[in-house]
Design a protein around this motif. Structure first.
Motif, mmCIF file in Angstrom:
data_model
loop_
_atom_site.group_PDB
_atom_site.id
_atom_site.type_symbol
_atom_site.label_atom_id
_atom_site.label_comp_id
_atom_site.label_asym_id
_atom_site.label_seq_id
_atom_site.Cartn_x
_atom_site.Cartn_y
_atom_site.Cartn_z
ATOM 1 N N ASN A 1 72.211 -69.594 -101.552
ATOM 2 C CA ASN A 1 71.479 -70.024 -100.354
ATOM 3 C C ASN A 1 71.775 -71.474 -99.973
ATOM 4 O OD1 ASN A 1 70.166 -68.019 -98.968
ATOM 5 N ND2 ASN A 1 68.225 -68.209 -100.078
ATOM 6 N N ALA A 2 72.889 -72.019 -100.443
ATOM 7 C CA ALA A 2 73.321 -73.358 -100.032
ATOM 8 C C ALA A 2 74.224 -73.229 -98.805
ATOM 9 C CB ALA A 2 74.054 -74.047 -101.169
ATOM 10 N N PHE A 3 74.362 -74.324 -98.076
ATOM 11 C CA PHE A 3 75.117 -74.334 -96.823
ATOM 12 C C PHE A 3 76.373 -75.193 -97.006
ATOM 13 C CE2 PHE A 3 70.822 -73.229 -95.756
ATOM 14 C CZ PHE A 3 70.937 -72.289 -94.735
ATOM 15 N N PRO A 4 77.507 -74.572 -97.345
ATOM 16 C CA PRO A 4 78.698 -75.346 -97.722
ATOM 17 C C PRO A 4 79.273 -76.201 -96.595
ATOM 18 C CG PRO A 4 79.196 -72.995 -97.593
ATOM 19 C CD PRO A 4 77.709 -73.122 -97.522
ATOM 20 N N PHE A 5 79.190 -75.748 -95.343
ATOM 21 C CA PHE A 5 79.761 -76.577 -94.281
ATOM 22 C C PHE A 5 78.898 -77.806 -94.027
ATOM 23 C CE2 PHE A 5 80.764 -77.686 -89.798
ATOM 24 C CZ PHE A 5 82.098 -78.012 -89.996
ATOM 25 N N VAL A 6 77.588 -77.665 -94.174
ATOM 26 C CA VAL A 6 76.718 -78.837 -94.050
ATOM 27 C C VAL A 6 77.054 -79.837 -95.154
ATOM 28 C CG1 VAL A 6 74.339 -79.663 -94.060
ATOM 29 C CG2 VAL A 6 74.897 -77.485 -92.956
ATOM 30 N N ASP B 1 78.048 -63.515 -95.114
ATOM 31 C CA ASP B 1 77.032 -64.549 -95.348
ATOM 32 C C ASP B 1 76.332 -64.300 -96.681
ATOM 33 O OD1 ASP B 1 75.446 -66.772 -94.721
ATOM 34 O OD2 ASP B 1 73.877 -65.507 -93.852
ATOM 35 N N LYS B 2 75.949 -65.399 -97.345
ATOM 36 C CA LYS B 2 75.257 -65.361 -98.640
ATOM 37 C C LYS B 2 76.165 -64.833 -99.756
ATOM 38 C CE LYS B 2 70.952 -64.382 -99.054
ATOM 39 N NZ LYS B 2 69.630 -63.692 -99.069
ATOM 40 N N THR B 3 77.458 -65.189 -99.700
ATOM 41 C CA THR B 3 78.390 -64.782 -100.749
ATOM 42 C C THR B 3 79.255 -65.970 -101.152
ATOM 43 O OG1 THR B 3 80.200 -64.156 -99.261
ATOM 44 C CG2 THR B 3 78.529 -62.473 -99.724
ATOM 45 N N ARG C 1 81.588 -69.519 -99.055
ATOM 46 C CA ARG C 1 81.908 -70.892 -99.476
ATOM 47 C C ARG C 1 83.417 -71.106 -99.540
ATOM 48 N NH1 ARG C 1 79.920 -75.448 -101.748
ATOM 49 N NH2 ARG C 1 77.774 -74.667 -101.652
ATOM 50 N N ALA C 2 84.146 -70.129 -100.061
ATOM 51 C CA ALA C 2 85.596 -70.272 -100.174
ATOM 52 C C ALA C 2 86.243 -70.386 -98.797
ATOM 53 C CB ALA C 2 86.170 -69.085 -100.944
ATOM 54 N N GLN C 3 85.760 -69.603 -97.838
ATOM 55 C CA GLN C 3 86.339 -69.653 -96.498
ATOM 56 C C GLN C 3 86.021 -70.979 -95.802
ATOM 57 O OE1 GLN C 3 85.990 -66.044 -94.053
ATOM 58 N NE2 GLN C 3 85.445 -64.905 -95.914
ATOM 59 N N VAL C 4 84.816 -71.486 -96.000
ATOM 60 C CA VAL C 4 84.470 -72.795 -95.439
ATOM 61 C C VAL C 4 85.344 -73.877 -96.052
ATOM 62 C CG1 VAL C 4 82.688 -74.580 -95.397
ATOM 63 C CG2 VAL C 4 82.114 -72.227 -94.775
ATOM 64 N N THR D 1 77.796 -73.982 -89.696
ATOM 65 C CA THR D 1 76.667 -74.651 -90.359
ATOM 66 C C THR D 1 75.645 -73.643 -90.871
ATOM 67 O OG1 THR D 1 75.484 -74.966 -88.262
ATOM 68 C CG2 THR D 1 76.913 -76.768 -89.005
ATOM 69 N N ALA D 2 75.601 -72.447 -90.283
ATOM 70 C CA ALA D 2 74.621 -71.440 -90.704
ATOM 71 C C ALA D 2 75.099 -70.589 -91.876
ATOM 72 C CB ALA D 2 74.275 -70.532 -89.525
ATOM 73 N N LEU D 3 76.361 -70.714 -92.269
ATOM 74 C CA LEU D 3 76.889 -69.902 -93.374
ATOM 75 C C LEU D 3 76.300 -70.354 -94.712
ATOM 76 C CD1 LEU D 3 80.694 -69.422 -92.610
ATOM 77 C CD2 LEU D 3 78.961 -67.628 -92.820
ATOM 78 N N ARG D 4 75.891 -69.361 -95.539
ATOM 79 C CA ARG D 4 75.334 -69.653 -96.865
ATOM 80 C C ARG D 4 76.212 -69.053 -97.959
ATOM 81 N NH1 ARG D 4 69.624 -66.891 -96.046
ATOM 82 N NH2 ARG D 4 70.929 -65.575 -94.705
ATOM 83 N N ASP D 5 76.168 -69.691 -99.111
ATOM 84 C CA ASP D 5 76.825 -69.088 -100.269
ATOM 85 C C ASP D 5 75.809 -68.233 -101.022
ATOM 86 O OD1 ASP D 5 75.215 -70.798 -101.723
ATOM 87 O OD2 ASP D 5 76.856 -72.076 -102.425
ATOM 88 N N GLU D 6 76.191 -67.759 -102.191
ATOM 89 C CA GLU D 6 75.322 -66.847 -102.935
ATOM 90 C C GLU D 6 74.050 -67.515 -103.436
ATOM 91 O OE1 GLU D 6 78.077 -68.681 -106.011
ATOM 92 O OE2 GLU D 6 78.080 -68.141 -103.878
#
Length: 647
Positions: free
Chosen positions: A443-448, A387-389, A393-396, A436-441
């Protein structure tokens, strides 16, 4: 022999007139003899079958008790009206013309009768038995009258008795059989019994919407019968396991509407299968129970994929762990049938995780392997701590946009809904809480973000007349507070809820409504419940109790009933942390907090901007189900369990 004798006699008589007379007499005698021979030696035999001497039947007895039914029970019928048996004559001839053959006459009898059941109104009749054998009610003419105070007279009774003399039997539930064949019952009226449904209480009349499952059924949504041949010469119906309708789908919808007369909407679940809890490795695939079916009358096909090319679901306890994905044709038929019944339809794409025990897959939660048949809400980035990496985002992105990813599932069913003539509502999915709770570096939420984009794409396919939402888990819809001690608070789904393409805030609502223990029978319940089924207590805890006033900080606290109040010392907004406080969440602007500090600007979701939809609601039908409504029994799944303190 008659031919020889009469030929000689004719010749003798004809000789009186000379040689010509003898010849004529001989020919006439031969003809007459031939006719007698055919009649005596090769004549047509007449065979008559059994015939009733009387077509009268006994009538009903005066003063027969009318049963009063509660729930569902098997009842015998009381004869309240009948006509004489109708007789049908059938004549068949066997053998050649020259030999005469046999002419057989048989008699078939049919009964017209009405049988009283019980005091009405009832919801309907589920099954019918005659002399202990269940009848296929699709092959006979049977009409059920529910016993309302406004029911009309039966048209057959009116035709026989005259409209002015035909009773409607108002207040009495009854059944009319028209031309019931009696061949199999010895040409008599058999002993007929009925499984009668009569709801008690007010719940059924209040239900306005239901979610239609199983969701995983290859042909279960089809409105026509589908068969295969499991062995040589054998035929098996794949979507008919009842004798009350042509298909299981029709039987289910008929009974649903009978039980819930004010039903308005049906959410049709259609499932594909997730293969891995690691977002970057998870494929989302249409699946089948078996890779081959012999002589399948209508071949299974989903998204252009035939059975032989489809993913085959795992095996459990000697059979498929799940039913297959519904065939595309069956989904279109189901949508059209729901609308034809005057109901609204919501199409609900769904992900079932097909991960058997012993899978050996790396676990994003740190276990030896991934849990067996887990909840879709556990799909997460891998390895733990991602999370926060940028990797999150790449995995989502892989989960959503790969060729066999989540986007394909959603857009396929949007296109299928359009092909069926449209739907009233469409869900982008549900309960993908881990994603939905996963964040990128940043603090954005790529799945949302992906859900927001999908909402726009679905809108482009279905147009402005279709409502669109996402069924968020009850722990997900209102925000995300990472359990990392940072003090961060995110209203992470607000970009989705605020999207112009999203109609409502969807919630799969399994919030706890009780904290009942057996000891509360002797000691006073701290929540004021008078019993395990205290309806007033349940009503109070919709806006109080666990998730509103307090929470349990640990399982030890739960066992000891040590309750921690829900507070917000920083900003005085405890509703931010209350998943049950829907009203405050809806009426107030939302400010994210970074490191515990409230941001200057609110999110894009304006107060009172969108209505709530309860996309799912309920609890397990088990002791103390309201203590933990989101827990269900499923022996194959690691998620299986009973609610807190359930026996």
């Amino acid at each position: 022999m008659a031919t020889i004798l009469l030929q000689a006699a004719g010749a003798a008589l004809g000789s009186v007139f000379g040689p010509v007379g003898a010849a004529i007499g001989q020919a006439a005698g031969a003809l007459a003899g031939s006719m007698i021979d055919r009649s005596l030696l090769s004549g047509t035999r007449e065979v008559n079958g059994a015939r009733l001497s009387s077509a009268r039947i006994s009538g009903a007895s005066e003063g027969t008790v009318i049963p009063r039914l509660y729930g569902t029970a098997r009842l015998g019928g009381t004869l309240i009206w009948a006509t004489r048996f109708e007789e049908e004559t059938v004549t068949e001839r066997t053998g050649g013309k020259s030999s005469g053959g046999t002419r057989t006459t048989t008699y078939r009898y049919y009964a017209n009768l009405a049988l009283g059941l019980c005091e009405g109104p009832i919801a309907g009749v589920r099954r019918v038995w005659a002399d202990g054998r269940e009848l296929d009610t699709t092959e006979i003419e049977m009409r059920v009258y529910r016993g309302t105070e406004s029911q009309p007279a039966d048209p057959l009774i009116a035709a026989k008795q005259g409209a002015a003399n035909a009773p409607a039997y108002r207040g009495l539930a009854y059944v009319v059989f028209e031309r019931l064949p009696l061949d199999d019952f010895g040409n008599r009226i058999p002993l007929i019994q009925f499984e009668v449904i009569r709801p008690v209480g007010a719940l059924e009349e209040k239900i306005r919407a239901v979610t239609m499952i199983p969701g995983a059924t290859e042909h279960g949504y089809a409105t026509v019968r589908i068969s295969d041949a499991p062995s040589e010469g054998a035929k098996r119906w794949l979507n008919r396991n009842t004798l009350t309708a042509a298909t299981d789908w029709q039987a289910s919808l008929d009974e649903l509407q009978a039980l819930c007369p004010d039903l308005e909407s049906v959410a049709l679940v259609v499932a594909w299968f997730g293969t891995d809890l690691r977002a970057g490795d998870c494929r989302v695939l249409p699946g089948v129970e078996v890779g081959y079916r012999n002589e399948e009358s209508r071949p299974w096909s989903v998204a252009g994929m035939a059975r032989g090319d489809a993913y085959v679901v795992s095996r459990h306890s000697g059979g498929p762990a799940y039913g297959g994905s519904p065939s595309d044709e069956s989904v279109i038929e189901a949508i059209r049938d729901i609308k034809a019944r005057g109901l609204k339809v919501t199409l609900y794409p769904f992900v079932l995780m097909d991960i058997p025990a012993g899978n050996g897959l790396p676990d994003p939660y740190g276990g030896a392997e991934q849990a067996a048949y887990p909840w879709r809400g556990r799909i997460m980035a891998y390895p733990p701590g991602t999370d926060k990496t940028a990797s999150a985002r790449a995995q989502v992105s892989s989960f959503v946009y790969r060729g066999d990813g989540y986007r394909r599932l959603v857009l396929h069913y949007a296109a299928l809904a359009a092909a069926a003539g449209g739907v009233d509502a469409f869900l982008l999915g549900s309960e993908l809480r881990g994603l939905t709770a996963l964040r990128d570096e940043a603090n954005a939420f790529p799945f949302v973000e992906a859900l927001v984009a999908l909402a726009g794409e679905v809108r482009g396919v279905l147009g402005g007349g279709t409502a669109i939402s996402y069924g968020a888990d009850w722990t997900e819809y209102f925000g995300h507070q990472p359990p990392d001690g940072s003090g961060d608070v995110f209203f992470h789904l607000d970009p989705l809820w605020a999207s112009p393409h999203v109609t409502a805030v969807g919630i799969d609502n399994y919030m706890p409504l009780a904290d009942w223990r057996d000891e509360d029978l002797e000691a006073e319940s701290p929540d004021g419940f008078t019993g395990i089924d205290d309806a007033e207590g349940f009503a109070r805890t919709l806006t109080s109790g666990e998730g509103f006033d307090w929470f349990y900080a640990s399982e030890a606290d739960r066992r000891a009933r040590v309750r921690t109040p829900i507070t917000d010392g920083a900003y005085g907004k405890p509703w931010v942390f209350r998943f049950k406080d829907l009203q405050s969440w809806w009426e107030n602007p939302h400010f994210n907090r970074i490191g515990g500090v409230e941001q200057a600007s609110p999110t894009a979701l304006v107060p009172r901007m969108k209505p709530f939809w309860m996309t799912e609601v309920g609890c397990g039908a088990v002791n103390k189900g309201a203590n933990q409504p989101n827990i269900f029994v499923d022996a194959k799944s690691a998620e299986s369990g009973r609610p807190y303190f359930s026996a």
